[in-house]
Scaffold this motif. Structure first.
Motif, PDB file in Angstrom:
ATOM      1  N   PHE A  95       0.755  -1.218   0.211  1.00  0.00           N
ATOM      2  CA  PHE A  95       0.043   0.133   0.053  1.00  0.00           C
ATOM      3  C   PHE A  95       0.868   1.294   0.010  1.00  0.00           C
ATOM      4  CE2 PHE A  95      -3.328  -2.747   1.432  1.00  0.00           C
ATOM      5  CZ  PHE A  95      -4.371  -2.706   0.565  1.00  0.00           C
ATOM      6  N   THR A  96       1.988   1.095   0.399  1.00  0.00           N
ATOM      7  CA  THR A  96       2.956   2.574   0.315  1.00  0.00           C
ATOM      8  C   THR A  96       3.815   2.455  -0.807  1.00  0.00           C
ATOM      9  OG1 THR A  96       4.780   1.436   1.729  1.00  0.00           O
ATOM     10  CG2 THR A  96       3.067   2.408   3.076  1.00  0.00           C
ATOM     11  N   GLY A  97       4.097   1.243  -1.439  1.00  0.00           N
ATOM     12  CA  GLY A  97       5.183   1.041  -2.523  1.00  0.00           C
ATOM     13  C   GLY A  97       6.552   1.356  -2.145  1.00  0.00           C
ATOM     14  N   SER A  98       6.792   0.971  -0.797  1.00  0.00           N
ATOM     15  CA  SER A  98       8.256   1.353  -0.304  1.00  0.00           C
ATOM     16  C   SER A  98       8.421   0.395   0.728  1.00  0.00           C
ATOM     17  CB  SER A  98       8.217   3.004   0.385  1.00  0.00           C
ATOM     18  OG  SER A  98       9.421   2.883   1.264  1.00  0.00           O
ATOM     19  N   LEU A  99       9.679  -0.049   0.728  1.00  0.00           N
ATOM     20  CA  LEU A  99      10.220  -1.133   1.707  1.00  0.00           C
ATOM     21  C   LEU A  99      10.364  -0.500   3.033  1.00  0.00           C
ATOM     22  CD1 LEU A  99      12.627  -3.400  -0.156  1.00  0.00           C
ATOM     23  CD2 LEU A  99      10.470  -4.004   0.863  1.00  0.00           C
ATOM     24  N   ILE A 100      10.570   0.901   3.146  1.00  0.00           N
ATOM     25  CA  ILE A 100      10.683   1.590   4.374  1.00  0.00           C
ATOM     26  C   ILE A 100       9.828   1.058   5.497  1.00  0.00           C
ATOM     27  CG2 ILE A 100      11.202   3.817   5.429  1.00  0.00           C
ATOM     28  CD1 ILE A 100      12.189   4.881   2.782  1.00  0.00           C
ATOM     29  N   PRO A 101       8.337   1.127   5.389  1.00  0.00           N
ATOM     30  CA  PRO A 101       7.710   0.844   6.463  1.00  0.00           C
ATOM     31  C   PRO A 101       7.767  -0.732   6.834  1.00  0.00           C
ATOM     32  CG  PRO A 101       6.320   2.094   4.750  1.00  0.00           C
ATOM     33  CD  PRO A 101       7.723   1.884   4.220  1.00  0.00           C
ATOM     34  N   PRO A 102       8.113  -1.671   6.271  1.00  0.00           N
ATOM     35  CA  PRO A 102       8.118  -3.073   6.685  1.00  0.00           C
ATOM     36  C   PRO A 102       9.385  -2.909   7.211  1.00  0.00           C
ATOM     37  CG  PRO A 102       8.120  -2.875   4.240  1.00  0.00           C
ATOM     38  CD  PRO A 102       7.650  -1.677   4.524  1.00  0.00           C
ATOM     39  N   ILE A 103      10.382  -2.381   6.463  1.00  0.00           N
ATOM     40  CA  ILE A 103      11.657  -2.618   7.192  1.00  0.00           C
ATOM     41  C   ILE A 103      11.777  -2.246   8.595  1.00  0.00           C
ATOM     42  CG2 ILE A 103      14.160  -1.626   7.138  1.00  0.00           C
ATOM     43  CD1 ILE A 103      14.200  -2.491   4.093  1.00  0.00           C
ATOM     44  N   LEU A 104      11.223  -0.934   8.820  1.00  0.00           N
ATOM     45  CA  LEU A 104      11.219  -0.333  10.211  1.00  0.00           C
ATOM     46  C   LEU A 104      10.519  -1.215  11.083  1.00  0.00           C
ATOM     47  CD1 LEU A 104      10.856   3.457   9.418  1.00  0.00           C
ATOM     48  CD2 LEU A 104      12.726   2.426  10.561  1.00  0.00           C
ATOM     49  N   ALA A 105       9.349  -1.685  10.477  1.00  0.00           N
ATOM     50  CA  ALA A 105       8.598  -2.618  11.278  1.00  0.00           C
ATOM     51  C   ALA A 105       9.139  -3.706  11.792  1.00  0.00           C
ATOM     52  CB  ALA A 105       7.091  -2.772  10.942  1.00  0.00           C
ATOM     53  N   HIS A 106       9.828  -4.402  11.018  1.00  0.00           N
ATOM     54  CA  HIS A 106      10.340  -5.730  11.219  1.00  0.00           C
ATOM     55  C   HIS A 106      11.559  -5.610  12.142  1.00  0.00           C
ATOM     56  CE1 HIS A 106      11.242  -9.899   9.123  1.00  0.00           C
ATOM     57  NE2 HIS A 106      11.309  -9.776  10.220  1.00  0.00           N
ATOM     58  N   VAL A 107      12.572  -4.682  12.057  1.00  0.00           N
ATOM     59  CA  VAL A 107      13.559  -4.391  12.445  1.00  0.00           C
ATOM     60  C   VAL A 107      13.453  -4.168  13.939  1.00  0.00           C
ATOM     61  CG1 VAL A 107      15.690  -2.807  12.614  1.00  0.00           C
ATOM     62  CG2 VAL A 107      15.118  -3.840  10.760  1.00  0.00           C
ATOM     63  N   ILE A 108      12.593  -3.044  14.274  1.00  0.00           N
ATOM     64  CA  ILE A 108      12.171  -2.716  15.719  1.00  0.00           C
ATOM     65  C   ILE A 108      11.549  -3.657  16.251  1.00  0.00           C
ATOM     66  CG2 ILE A 108      10.497  -0.960  17.076  1.00  0.00           C
ATOM     67  CD1 ILE A 108      11.020   1.093  14.681  1.00  0.00           C
ATOM     68  N   TYR A 109      10.579  -4.671  15.638  1.00  0.00           N
ATOM     69  CA  TYR A 109      10.026  -5.523  16.431  1.00  0.00           C
ATOM     70  C   TYR A 109      11.157  -6.868  16.800  1.00  0.00           C
ATOM     71  CZ  TYR A 109       7.502 -10.186  16.710  1.00  0.00           C
ATOM     72  OH  TYR A 109       7.232 -11.234  16.992  1.00  0.00           O
ATOM     73  N   ASN A 110      12.206  -6.990  15.773  1.00  0.00           N
ATOM     74  CA  ASN A 110      13.218  -7.970  16.019  1.00  0.00           C
ATOM     75  C   ASN A 110      14.019  -7.449  17.307  1.00  0.00           C
ATOM     76  OD1 ASN A 110      12.272  -9.574  14.210  1.00  0.00           O
ATOM     77  ND2 ASN A 110      14.029  -9.530  12.855  1.00  0.00           N
ATOM     78  N   ILE A 111      14.208  -6.116  17.253  1.00  0.00           N
ATOM     79  CA  ILE A 111      15.110  -5.687  18.458  1.00  0.00           C
ATOM     80  C   ILE A 111      14.433  -5.839  19.716  1.00  0.00           C
ATOM     81  CG2 ILE A 111      16.220  -3.534  19.295  1.00  0.00           C
ATOM     82  CD1 ILE A 111      16.676  -2.768  16.221  1.00  0.00           C
ATOM     83  N   SER A 112      13.190  -5.532  19.663  1.00  0.00           N
ATOM     84  CA  SER A 112      12.404  -5.337  20.910  1.00  0.00           C
ATOM     85  C   SER A 112      12.219  -6.612  21.498  1.00  0.00           C
ATOM     86  CB  SER A 112      11.043  -4.831  20.536  1.00  0.00           C
ATOM     87  OG  SER A 112      11.046  -3.622  20.070  1.00  0.00           O
ATOM     88  N   ILE A 113      11.860  -8.008  20.526  1.00  0.00           N
ATOM     89  CA  ILE A 113      11.738  -9.149  20.940  1.00  0.00           C
ATOM     90  C   ILE A 113      13.302  -9.701  21.421  1.00  0.00           C
ATOM     91  CG2 ILE A 113      11.067 -11.518  20.345  1.00  0.00           C
ATOM     92  CD1 ILE A 113       8.843  -9.704  20.660  1.00  0.00           C
ATOM     93  N   GLY A 114      14.291  -9.198  20.817  1.00  0.00           N
ATOM     94  CA  GLY A 114      15.486  -9.778  21.024  1.00  0.00           C
ATOM     95  C   GLY A 114      15.988  -9.266  22.382  1.00  0.00           C
ATOM     96  N   ILE A 115      15.613  -8.166  22.989  1.00  0.00           N
ATOM     97  CA  ILE A 115      16.061  -7.580  23.998  1.00  0.00           C
ATOM     98  C   ILE A 115      15.339  -8.217  25.123  1.00  0.00           C
ATOM     99  CG2 ILE A 115      15.763  -5.430  25.603  1.00  0.00           C
ATOM    100  CD1 ILE A 115      16.170  -3.738  23.112  1.00  0.00           C
ATOM    101  N   ILE A 116      13.988  -8.652  24.895  1.00  0.00           N
ATOM    102  CA  ILE A 116      13.110  -9.361  26.027  1.00  0.00           C
ATOM    103  C   ILE A 116      13.696 -10.725  25.907  1.00  0.00           C
ATOM    104  CG2 ILE A 116      10.933 -10.389  26.339  1.00  0.00           C
ATOM    105  CD1 ILE A 116      10.767  -7.407  26.704  1.00  0.00           C
ATOM    106  N   LEU A 117      14.161 -11.417  25.067  1.00  0.00           N
ATOM    107  CA  LEU A 117      14.739 -12.825  25.151  1.00  0.00           C
ATOM    108  C   LEU A 117      16.166 -12.664  25.782  1.00  0.00           C
ATOM    109  CD1 LEU A 117      13.664 -13.973  21.627  1.00  0.00           C
ATOM    110  CD2 LEU A 117      12.740 -14.704  23.766  1.00  0.00           C
ATOM    111  N   ALA A 118      16.808 -11.775  25.577  1.00  0.00           N
ATOM    112  CA  ALA A 118      18.009 -11.559  26.025  1.00  0.00           C
ATOM    113  C   ALA A 118      18.215 -11.453  27.604  1.00  0.00           C
ATOM    114  CB  ALA A 118      18.950 -10.235  25.676  1.00  0.00           C
ATOM    115  N   ARG A 119      17.112 -10.769  28.218  1.00  0.00           N
ATOM    116  CA  ARG A 119      16.721 -10.664  29.618  1.00  0.00           C
ATOM    117  C   ARG A 119      16.597 -11.815  30.005  1.00  0.00           C
ATOM    118  NH1 ARG A 119      13.951  -4.684  30.145  1.00  0.00           N
ATOM    119  NH2 ARG A 119      15.589  -3.674  29.997  1.00  0.00           N
ATOM    120  N   LYS A 120      15.449 -12.588  29.419  1.00  0.00           N
ATOM    121  CA  LYS A 120      14.880 -13.765  29.648  1.00  0.00           C
ATOM    122  C   LYS A 120      15.869 -15.273  30.019  1.00  0.00           C
ATOM    123  CE  LYS A 120      11.057 -16.993  28.901  1.00  0.00           C
ATOM    124  NZ  LYS A 120      10.299 -16.553  29.956  1.00  0.00           N
ATOM    125  N   TYR A 121      16.928 -15.094  28.785  1.00  0.00           N
ATOM    126  CA  TYR A 121      17.680 -16.382  28.793  1.00  0.00           C
ATOM    127  C   TYR A 121      19.335 -16.098  28.974  1.00  0.00           C
ATOM    128  CZ  TYR A 121      13.517 -18.320  26.532  1.00  0.00           C
ATOM    129  OH  TYR A 121      12.392 -18.789  26.213  1.00  0.00           O
TER     130      TYR A 121
END
Length: 202
Positions: A174-200
């Motif tokens: 819908f935007t025609g750009s990879l910028i929104p999915p890249i931002l959403a994916h990267v920030i999601y991965n980093i956030s989940i990564g920080i949670i997992l780092a604390r957990k494990y």
């Protein structure tokens, strides 16, 4: 971290980086096959939005990342979701205990978006609405398939992977750009990564 553990950690990181880099490599092959002579303009077009401003797509990506990450984290915390005991998820746990591992997941998000959304969707849409939605669903399904081995047995996680993949695909479509999915994916991965780092970490 002991020297032995450090070596093991960086070995796992290297394997993961090579695996993620395959998406970049295969993506360039696909672009070369379908857009020979127009590779650079096509790649540039993947990042330029259709009818909205660059600032707008950045804001859309940030808002999407906030909602996706918040909903997933609340759901996982309330349901006490755990990663399954598979070889793939064990590797994820080992990767996430260091900042370098979390950075790698961010890079992985970029490579995956380039391939699954930019290449697999970008190359094959524009023929008809039916074809567009078929391409989006096939791309999302393939994105889901590659995550099945590492999350096998964790139904909730696999549902999240599919839904996230579909959201990332729609952001690109819908935007025609990879910028929104890249931002959403990267920030999601980093956030989940920080949670997992604390957990494990221990």
């Amino acid at each position: 971290m002991s020297q032995t553990r450090a070596k093991e950690h960086y070995k796992i990181l290297l394997i993961a980086l090579l695996t993620q880099s395959a998406f970049l490599f295969i993506g360039f092959i696909f672009i070369g096959l379908f857009k020979w002579g127009e590779m650079l303009p096509f790649i540039a077009s993947l990042f330029m939005p259709n009818k909205i401003s660059l600032l707008s797509v950045i804001i859309i990506g940030l808002i999407a990342s906030f909602f996706i990450t918040t909903i997933v984290l609340i759901t996982f915390i309330r349901t006490r979701t755990e990663l399954p005991k598979t070889e793939g998820s064990d590797m994820i746990k080992k990767i996430m205990i260091q900042p370098s591992g979390i950075a790698l997941t961010a890079i992985g998000g970029i490579f995956e978006e380039f391939f699954f959304r930019g290449v697999l969707i970008g190359l094959f849409i524009g023929y008809s609405l039916f074809v567009d939605w078929l391409v989006i669903l096939i791309s999302t399904f393939l994105f889901w398939i590659i995550h099945v081995p590492q999350y096998r047995g964790a139904t909730g996680v696999l549902i999240v992977v599919f839904v996230n993949g579909l959201i990332f695909a729609l952001l690109f479509y819908f935007t025609g750009s990879l910028i929104p999915p890249i931002l959403a994916h990267v920030i999601y991965n980093i956030s989940i990564g920080i949670i997992l780092a604390r957990k494990y970490k221990n």
